[in-house]
Design an enzyme around this catalytic site. Structure first.
Site, mmCIF file in Angstrom:
data_model
loop_
_atom_site.group_PDB
_atom_site.id
_atom_site.type_symbol
_atom_site.label_atom_id
_atom_site.label_comp_id
_atom_site.label_asym_id
_atom_site.label_seq_id
_atom_site.Cartn_x
_atom_site.Cartn_y
_atom_site.Cartn_z
ATOM 1 N N ASP A 92 -11.291 9.102 59.389
ATOM 2 C CA ASP A 92 -10.206 10.156 59.031
ATOM 3 C C ASP A 92 -10.415 11.363 59.976
ATOM 4 O OD1 ASP A 92 -11.406 10.696 55.567
ATOM 5 O OD2 ASP A 92 -12.257 11.636 57.678
ATOM 6 N N ASP A 94 -9.854 15.455 60.683
ATOM 7 C CA ASP A 94 -9.586 16.700 60.224
ATOM 8 C C ASP A 94 -9.166 17.733 61.210
ATOM 9 O OD1 ASP A 94 -9.769 15.869 57.660
ATOM 10 O OD2 ASP A 94 -12.039 16.417 57.610
ATOM 11 N N ASP A 171 -21.687 22.845 56.790
ATOM 12 C CA ASP A 171 -22.937 22.432 56.406
ATOM 13 C C ASP A 171 -24.142 22.115 57.417
ATOM 14 O OD1 ASP A 171 -21.490 20.151 56.561
ATOM 15 O OD2 ASP A 171 -21.770 19.140 54.553
#
Ligand code: ATP
Ligand code: MG
Length: 465
Positions: A92, A94, A171
């Site tokens: 996917d 983003d 992260d």
């Protein structure tokens, strides 16, 4: 046409009213410039980043194009850029932008704002949905929108910021990369490209603080290293066992989502091995601790995970209900035996065991109801495979969960819990025509129904005098 023109004029107008993000300082990627990348980004051009445009989704390109034409910044971000650099097709895409959710929503006709506090926009192109988020700022501000628990865990994280701030709150260095499909450059704020090339997964900032802010990052470290074959950097890895218990504070529904990703993305075996190595499986699936320590239990779970990985790789559907049924089965078995020893008949005892196990599990991990229903159906059908008498086997074949329950039975056979003969018999029985099924049934010894016990004759009480 006019509509498009108006749209552009409007979005330009909006832009003057939007928050003014401070532009990050962008340097070129020339050797000596590489240090202190957290202050500014390296710009890595296409001839160095070698991203293959054929791996990009058209919908992602249309989204960045649309936003850029409306005067905003827009980049493909996060896991997708990491995967592109690793020459993998991202599952996917983003997008990160300096446009607010309302502004994004106005640029795309087929889009909607989702989420109440953490607002994102879903932009739809055909059957593909692209998630667009506005650059997020630091959680350390004093505003209403930020809250930190005593443990250091961030409860809310919904402040807009600039791109540099957006990068620092991600992260891992490999996940803080921004790719502009127009210029084909990668913007790298934390030396992520070099880390990917060196095969390491490294936390941005101080790992202990970052795990305290969000303990799920420990699971993400394990999952991403298993999935991508990256080694966890030693400073990122070493605090994990000590902080593992922080997972107890994470809302069960979030743990559940992460568990699905851990076990249903084709790397379940490696993920389970890594979870155990880092002591993360204790807290996560409380009952799994025990299972993994028993020879038959571990064999059964490993077989199930191997089976799941093979299905994912073959692009066959995988069912979370089935997966959880396998992960928790050996606990059900232990409780089932206990209830029978206490004098309960086999079927009621099984149902008591099922309820007990799913209740204990639910305290830690909120297994969605639709999955726990499937899980219980699969368990509940198991004794029926042993009742090979009369019309019962025919009824079982017609059951909507027969196929899942049968696959489950085969795993039980393979792990040595029940005789192989039972699974083989059912394979044959399901393949045959109705007449041959009858022959198969008749060829069995009559003691095939464990529920069926010879009835004892009741002695008549002598009539009262
Ligand atoms: P996958 O390929 O499995 O989807 P991913 O890294 O893309 O891995 P997502 O959950 O899709 O994982 O997250 C998208 C991006 O959001 C990440 O790459 C990272 O930049 C950021 N992100 C996600 N979860 C966290 C977190 N807990 N803390 C900080 N940043 C996060
Ligand atoms: Mg992703």
């Amino acid at each position: 046409m006019i509509k498009k023109l108006l749209q552009r004029v409007f979005s330009k107008k909006d832009k003057s009213a939007k928050h003014e993000p401070t532009k990050p300082h962008v340097r070129s990627n020339k050797g000596a410039d590489k240090k202190s990348a957290n202050q500014s980004a390296q710009r890595i051009p296409s001839k160095t980043n070698r991203i293959d445009r054929r791996l990009l989704s058209n919908a992602a390109i249309k989204t960045t194009d649309g936003l850029q034409r409306a005067g905003f910044e827009a980049y493909i971000v996060g896991g997708a850029v990491r995967d592109l650099l690793l020459k993998k097709r991202p599952k996917d895409f983003d997008i990160a932008t300096d446009a607010t959710p309302e502004q994004v929503n106005r640029v795309f006709r087929r889009s909607r704002i989702i989420g109440r506090r953490f607002r994102l926009v879903h932009v739809m192109f055909g059957d593909e949905t692209i998630e667009v988020s506005t650059f997020r700022g630091s959680h350390l501000g004093e505003g209403d929108d930020n809250q930190v628990a005593d443990s250091g865990r961030i409860l809310r994280d919904n402040v807009f910021g600039n791109q540099e701030e957006d990068a620092v709150r991600r992260d891992f260095t490999a996940n803080a990369l921004y790719y502009d499909p127009t210029t084909e450059d990668v913007l790298d704020f934390h030396n992520g490209v070099a880390d990917i090339q060196a095969g390491v997964l490294k936390m941005i900032g101080d790992p202990v603080t970052r795990y305290r802010e969000d303990p799920v990052r420990m699971l993400r470290a394990v999952r991403l290293s298993a999935k991508l074959g990256l080694k966890i950097d030693s400073a990122t890895e070493s605090p994990i066992p000590k902080l593992a218990e922080l997972l107890n504070d994470v809302p069960p529904s979030r743990l559940f989502d992460e568990m699905l990703k851990l076990f249903l993305s084709g790397h379940a075996i490696e993920s389970a091995v890594q979870l155990r190595k880092h002591g993360l499986h204790h807290g996560l699936l409380p009952l799994l601790d025990v299972v993994l320590e028993q020879p038959i239990g571990a064999k059964f779970v490993n077989l199930a995970l191997k089976n799941t990985d093979a299905r994912v790789l073959a692009e066959k559907p995988v069912s979370p209900g089935f997966l959880f049924a396998t992960l928790l089965w050996h606990e059900v078995l232990v409780a089932w035996q206990r209830y029978q020893k206490q004098g309960n008949r086999p079927i009621p005892a099984l149902h008591m065991a099922m309820t007990e196990v799913s209740d204990i599990q639910a305290e830690k991990l909120a297994i969605h109801k639709r999955y726990s229903t499937t899980m219980k159906e699969i368990w509940g059908l198991q004794p029926r495979f042993e009742m090979r008498v009369g019309k019962r086997p025919f009824g079982l074949l017609e059951h909507p969960r027969y196929r899942a329950a049968y696959d489950f039975l085969l795993l039980r056979c393979e792990s040595g819990e029940v005789p192989m003969e039972l699974g083989e018999w059912w394979t044959k029985f399901a393949d045959e025509n109705p007449e041959q099924r009858l022959t198969l049934l008749k060829s069995l010894p009559s003691s095939n129904n464990p529920e069926h016990k010879p009835r004892r004759r009741r002695r008549r009480k002598p009539a009262a005098q």
